[in-house]
Design a protein around this motif. Structure first.
Motif: not given
Length: 263
Positions: A128-142, A159-166, A175-177
């Motif tokens: 939920t926090f910590g070191d990271h890369r200098p460039l952050w992602p564009k907002y959206g779905e990956y 807000i970051v949404m994570l889901y298991h592929p299964c 949840l995405k909606t």
């Protein structure tokens, strides 16, 4: 140095059960940085920001060029976002209550921007926090986005949404909606490390909500309480876009004071 994770379980009666778990010593999270990078951003070196870090959002071939070498921050291939397990293990279970977990982050903590020549290892599956890369992602779905990218989004109040592929497709889509109708600053990605009991997760700075079945009221409450509650108030779009499926709609851009207007 230790930090605590508070665990809050939502019960069927609407009460909360709270316990604290002592986590191991921090790894890779230091302040101040013992090895700051010197120089300026024009010639491949860097001027420091006001925290003494390399600047964020600056593409550079010698630090962060907006792409990930294969396998460096995670496998970007189909195996990262394809169900390879038994889907029946990840079905929504109404008896599996949502769990809210909060990490204690010291006020003096400053995450560092790490170049692509350094590994970033988190001591939690869902940081939920910590070191990271200098460039952050564009907002959206990956289809898949490395943790080292979306942790930077958390620092900006996303807000970051994570889901298991299964995970159940209907639950994932619901949840995405909800998330897409709530705010502009969101990131959605698969993560095959999530547990079958809670294959859906929402993450904000210092806190995460783990669920089996989407309860709209609980989801909306989490988003409204925790969106934009982060150290840096940055609402401009990111620079990283590998595996981006759909960019966030700009309809809610700049409307941080009106979260989830469609509900």
């Amino acid at each position: 140095m230790f930090f605590f994770t508070s665990i809050i379980a939502f019960t069927v009666f609407g009460t909360l059960t709270v316990s604290s778990v002592l986590e191991p010593e921090w790894k890779g999270k230091v302040f101040p940085d013992p090895n700051p990078i010197e120089g300026n951003s024009i010639d491949g070196k860097y001027e420091k920001d006001h925290h003494g870090r390399i600047p964020m959002g600056v593409k550079n071939a010698k630090c962060d060029w907006g792409q990930d070498p294969e396998g460096f921050d995670g496998d970007l291939g189909p195996q990262s976002y394809t169900c390879l397990n038994d889907r029946s293990l990840y079905l929504p279970n109404p008896k599996m209550f949502p769990i809210l977990k909060k990490d204690h982050i010291p006020k003096a903590f400053v995450p560092w921007h790490r170049c692509m020549n350094e590994s970033i290892i988190y001591n939690q599956i869902i940081p939920t926090f910590g070191d990271h890369r200098p460039l952050w992602p564009k907002y959206g779905e990956y289809s898949f986005l490395p943790k080292q990218r979306w942790v930077h989004s958390l620092e900006h109040g996303s807000i970051v949404m994570l889901y298991h592929p299964c995970a159940d497709h209907n639950e994932v889509n619901v949840l995405k909606t909800i998330l897409k109708r709530c705010l502009y600053q969101y990131v959605i990605t698969a993560l095959n490390e999530l547990e079958p009991e809670h294959p859906l997760v929402l993450v904000a700075w210092g806190v995460r909500l783990e669920i089996s079945k989407v309860e709209p009221d609980i989801v909306l409450d989490f988003i409204r309480r925790h969106a934009f509650k982060a150290p840096e108030k940055v609402n401009r779009d990111g620079q990283y876009e590998e595996n981006l499926i759909e960019a966030a709609s700009t309809d809610l851009q700049g409307k941080e004071d009106n979260i989830c207007p469609g509900y």
